[in-house]
Design an enzyme around this catalytic site. Structure first.
Site, PDB file in Angstrom:
ATOM      1  N   ASP A 112      -5.234   0.239  -6.427  1.00 15.68           N
ATOM      2  CA  ASP A 112      -2.791   0.227  -6.197  1.00 15.68           C
ATOM      3  C   ASP A 112      -2.926   2.095  -7.243  1.00 15.68           C
ATOM      4  O   ASP A 112      -4.306   2.567  -6.646  1.00 15.68           O
ATOM      5  CB  ASP A 112      -2.306  -0.204  -7.290  1.00 15.68           C
ATOM      6  CG  ASP A 112      -0.887  -0.146  -7.198  1.00 15.68           C
ATOM      7  OD1 ASP A 112      -0.085  -0.552  -6.177  1.00 15.68           O
ATOM      8  OD2 ASP A 112       0.042   0.938  -8.837  1.00 15.68           O
ATOM      9  N   ARG A 116      -6.048   5.482  -6.417  1.00 16.89           N
ATOM     10  CA  ARG A 116      -5.430   6.782  -5.922  1.00 16.89           C
ATOM     11  C   ARG A 116      -6.283   7.991  -6.705  1.00 16.89           C
ATOM     12  O   ARG A 116      -6.648   8.973  -6.755  1.00 16.89           O
ATOM     13  CB  ARG A 116      -3.944   7.160  -6.489  1.00 16.89           C
ATOM     14  CG  ARG A 116      -3.074   5.958  -5.677  1.00 16.89           C
ATOM     15  CD  ARG A 116      -1.754   6.392  -5.672  1.00 16.89           C
ATOM     16  NE  ARG A 116      -1.247   5.629  -4.897  1.00 16.89           N
ATOM     17  CZ  ARG A 116      -1.225   5.644  -3.587  1.00 16.89           C
ATOM     18  NH1 ARG A 116      -1.841   6.721  -2.475  1.00 16.89           N
ATOM     19  NH2 ARG A 116      -0.561   4.770  -2.516  1.00 16.89           N
ATOM     20  N   HIS A 157      10.010   1.288  -5.312  1.00  8.96           N
ATOM     21  CA  HIS A 157       9.268   1.543  -6.174  1.00  8.96           C
ATOM     22  C   HIS A 157       9.259   3.341  -6.767  1.00  8.96           C
ATOM     23  O   HIS A 157       9.296   4.034  -7.442  1.00  8.96           O
ATOM     24  CB  HIS A 157       9.201   1.115  -6.829  1.00  8.96           C
ATOM     25  CG  HIS A 157       7.734   0.586  -5.850  1.00  8.96           C
ATOM     26  ND1 HIS A 157       7.590   0.635  -5.334  1.00  8.96           N
ATOM     27  CD2 HIS A 157       6.574   1.468  -6.953  1.00  8.96           C
ATOM     28  CE1 HIS A 157       6.125   0.436  -4.392  1.00  8.96           C
ATOM     29  NE2 HIS A 157       5.547   0.944  -5.797  1.00  8.96           N
ATOM     30  N   TRP A 158       8.395   3.468  -5.256  1.00 13.64           N
ATOM     31  CA  TRP A 158       8.129   5.044  -5.433  1.00 13.64           C
ATOM     32  C   TRP A 158       9.219   6.517  -6.037  1.00 13.64           C
ATOM     33  O   TRP A 158       8.914   6.764  -6.397  1.00 13.64           O
ATOM     34  CB  TRP A 158       7.086   5.427  -4.366  1.00 13.64           C
ATOM     35  CG  TRP A 158       5.674   5.067  -3.696  1.00 13.64           C
ATOM     36  CD1 TRP A 158       5.558   3.862  -4.032  1.00 13.64           C
ATOM     37  CD2 TRP A 158       4.749   5.943  -3.759  1.00 13.64           C
ATOM     38  NE1 TRP A 158       3.657   3.860  -4.226  1.00 13.64           N
ATOM     39  CE2 TRP A 158       3.775   4.717  -3.622  1.00 13.64           C
ATOM     40  CE3 TRP A 158       4.526   7.266  -3.325  1.00 13.64           C
ATOM     41  CZ2 TRP A 158       2.045   5.372  -3.577  1.00 13.64           C
ATOM     42  CZ3 TRP A 158       3.070   7.813  -2.671  1.00 13.64           C
ATOM     43  CH2 TRP A 158       2.542   6.989  -2.945  1.00 13.64           C
ATOM     44  N   HIS A 282      -0.563  -8.012  -2.010  1.00 10.04           N
ATOM     45  CA  HIS A 282      -1.310  -6.465  -2.869  1.00 10.04           C
ATOM     46  C   HIS A 282      -2.224  -6.835  -3.322  1.00 10.04           C
ATOM     47  O   HIS A 282      -3.226  -5.999  -3.330  1.00 10.04           O
ATOM     48  CB  HIS A 282      -0.450  -6.150  -3.314  1.00 10.04           C
ATOM     49  CG  HIS A 282      -0.173  -4.144  -3.541  1.00 10.04           C
ATOM     50  ND1 HIS A 282      -0.690  -2.871  -2.980  1.00 10.04           N
ATOM     51  CD2 HIS A 282       0.175  -4.310  -5.013  1.00 10.04           C
ATOM     52  CE1 HIS A 282      -1.201  -2.545  -4.236  1.00 10.04           C
ATOM     53  NE2 HIS A 282      -0.293  -2.783  -5.205  1.00 10.04           N
TER      54      HIS A 282
END
Length: 304
Positions: A112, A116, A157-158, A282
Site C-alpha cells: 500500500d 509507494r 478515499h484518494w 488488499h
C-alpha cells in the site's frame, strides 16, 4: 495512544527508535541473514507483518518500521507543499534508518503506501536496493490517470483524504473507530474484519485514536495528489525506469487489479518485472499470508 501496553506481536524482536531526517522512526528488528525492510501501508502500522515475520525471520534480518506519522514514529509537520510526507522524503528517511542499522544495501517489500515509498526508493536510490516487491498497488501516476467513475468509487478515499486540512482529518477523528473498521473491512475479499487478529486491531486502533496521527495520514494522501504525482510525472517524462528486480503481487479481489493488468503497468516502470495475483483482497499479509510467502520467498531468496 492508549496508555495500556499494546500486545507484543514480535516477541523475539528488538524495539528500536532510530533518528532520521524525518524524525525518530520506531521499528522492530529481528531474524538472521541478509537485511529485509518491510514497510506497511494505510491505515495500519508495522503490526500488519506479524503473520509473515516469523517465517521470513528464519532467512532474513527483518527491519519493520512505522512510517513517519504512523504508529509510534515521529509526526513530521504538515505544510502547504506536503513535502515532509512525499514518498521521496520518506524513502530518504528509510535509507537513513537502514544505514543507522549498518545496512547499506538491502531488499525491500512494501504494501500500500509503503509500496509507494518502495518504488520511489527504487527510482531514487537504486544503489541501496538489491530487489523490491510491491504489494497491491500501481504507481501513483497510473492511479490518477485512470480515475474514471468506477475507479473513483472504488478508491474514493484518494480524493477524500487529499482534501485540504483539517476537513477530512476532523471528519475521521469524529468517528475514528468506525472509519478505521469500515476501511479495513471494505478492502478485504470477505468485507469483514475476520482476517485481522484482535491484537493487530488493537495496534491499529491505538494509533488511529490520535487526531494528530489521523492528520498525518491525510497529509500522506495530500502528498500523493500533489508532490508525489509531480515526482512520478517527471520520471515518466524523463523515461526513467526501475533497474533492480521488481516483484508485483496483488490481491485477486484487491484494489490494484481493477482495470489494466498490474503486471502490464509495472512493465512500463521497471526493466526486470515479474508478478501475479494471489487469493484475497488488499491486505494479503493478513488475509492470505501462506500464499504471500509462497510467492514472495522464491523471489527474495534468488540471487539478484
Amino acid at each position: 495512544m492508549s496508555e495500556a501496553p499494546l500486545p507484543d506481536l514480535f516477541p523475539d524482536f528488538e524495539t528500536r527508535h532510530i533518528e532520521t531526517r524525518s524524525g525518530s522512526l520506531f521499528c522492530r528488528v529481528g531474524g538472521q541473514g541478509q537485511p529485509l525492510l518491510l514497510v506497511h501501508g494505510y491505515p495500519q502500522t508495522h503490526a500488519m507483518w506479524h503473520k509473515v515475520a516469523p517465517e521470513l525471520a528464519k532467512r532474513f534480518t527483518l527491519v519493520i518500521p512505522d512510517l513517519p506519522g504512523y504508529g509510534r514514529s515521529s509526526i513530521p509537520p504538515l505544510s502547504d507543499d506536503h513535502a515532509a510526507y512525499s514518498k521521496r522524503a520518506v524513502a530518504d528517511a528509510l535509507v537513513d534508518l537502514m544505514l543507522s542499522l549498518g545496512h547499506d544495501r538491502f531488499t525491500l517489500v512494501g504494501h500500500d503506501r509503503g509500496a509507494r515509498v518502495s518504488y520511489r526508493m527504487a527510482l531514487d536510490h537504486p544503489d541501496r536496493l538489491i530487489k523490491v516487491a510491491v504489494l497491491d498497488i500501481l504507481p501513483t501516476y497510473d492511479y490518477w490517470r485512470r480515475m474514471d467513475r468506477a475507479f473513483a468509487l472504488k478508491i474514493y478515499h484518494w480524493a477524500f483524504l487529499a482534501q485540504p486540512a483539517p476537513f477530512p482529518d476532523n471528519l475521521i477523528a469524529a468517528s475514528a473507530d468506525y472509519y478505521l473498521d469500515h476501511t479495513l473491512a471494505s478492502w478485504t475479499a470477505t468485507k469483514d474484519l475476520s482476517a485481522f487478529h484482535p491484537d493487530a486491531l488493537a495496534h491499529y486502533h491505538a494509533f488511529f485514536s490520535q487526531p494528530d496521527r489521523i492528520a498525518a495520514t491525510c497529509e500522506d494522501y495530500r502528498a500523493g495528489a500533489t508532490i508525489d504525482l509531480d515526482h512520478d510525472t517527471a520520471d515518466v517524462e524523463a523515461r526513467h525506469k526501475i533497474d533492480v528486480p521488481l516483484l508485483a503481487l496483488w490481491g485477486g479481489a484487491g484494489i490494484a487489479q481493477s482495470g489494466e493488468t498490474p503486471l502490464d503497468v509495472w512493465q512500463r516502470w521497471a526493466s526486470d518485472v515479474q508478478g501475479c495475483a494471489i487469493g484475497g483482497g488488499h491486505f494479503m499479509a493478513e488475509e492470505n499470508p501462506e500464499e504471500l510467502l509462497e510467492k514472495l520467498l522464491p523471489f527474495l531468496k534468488k540471487a539478484a
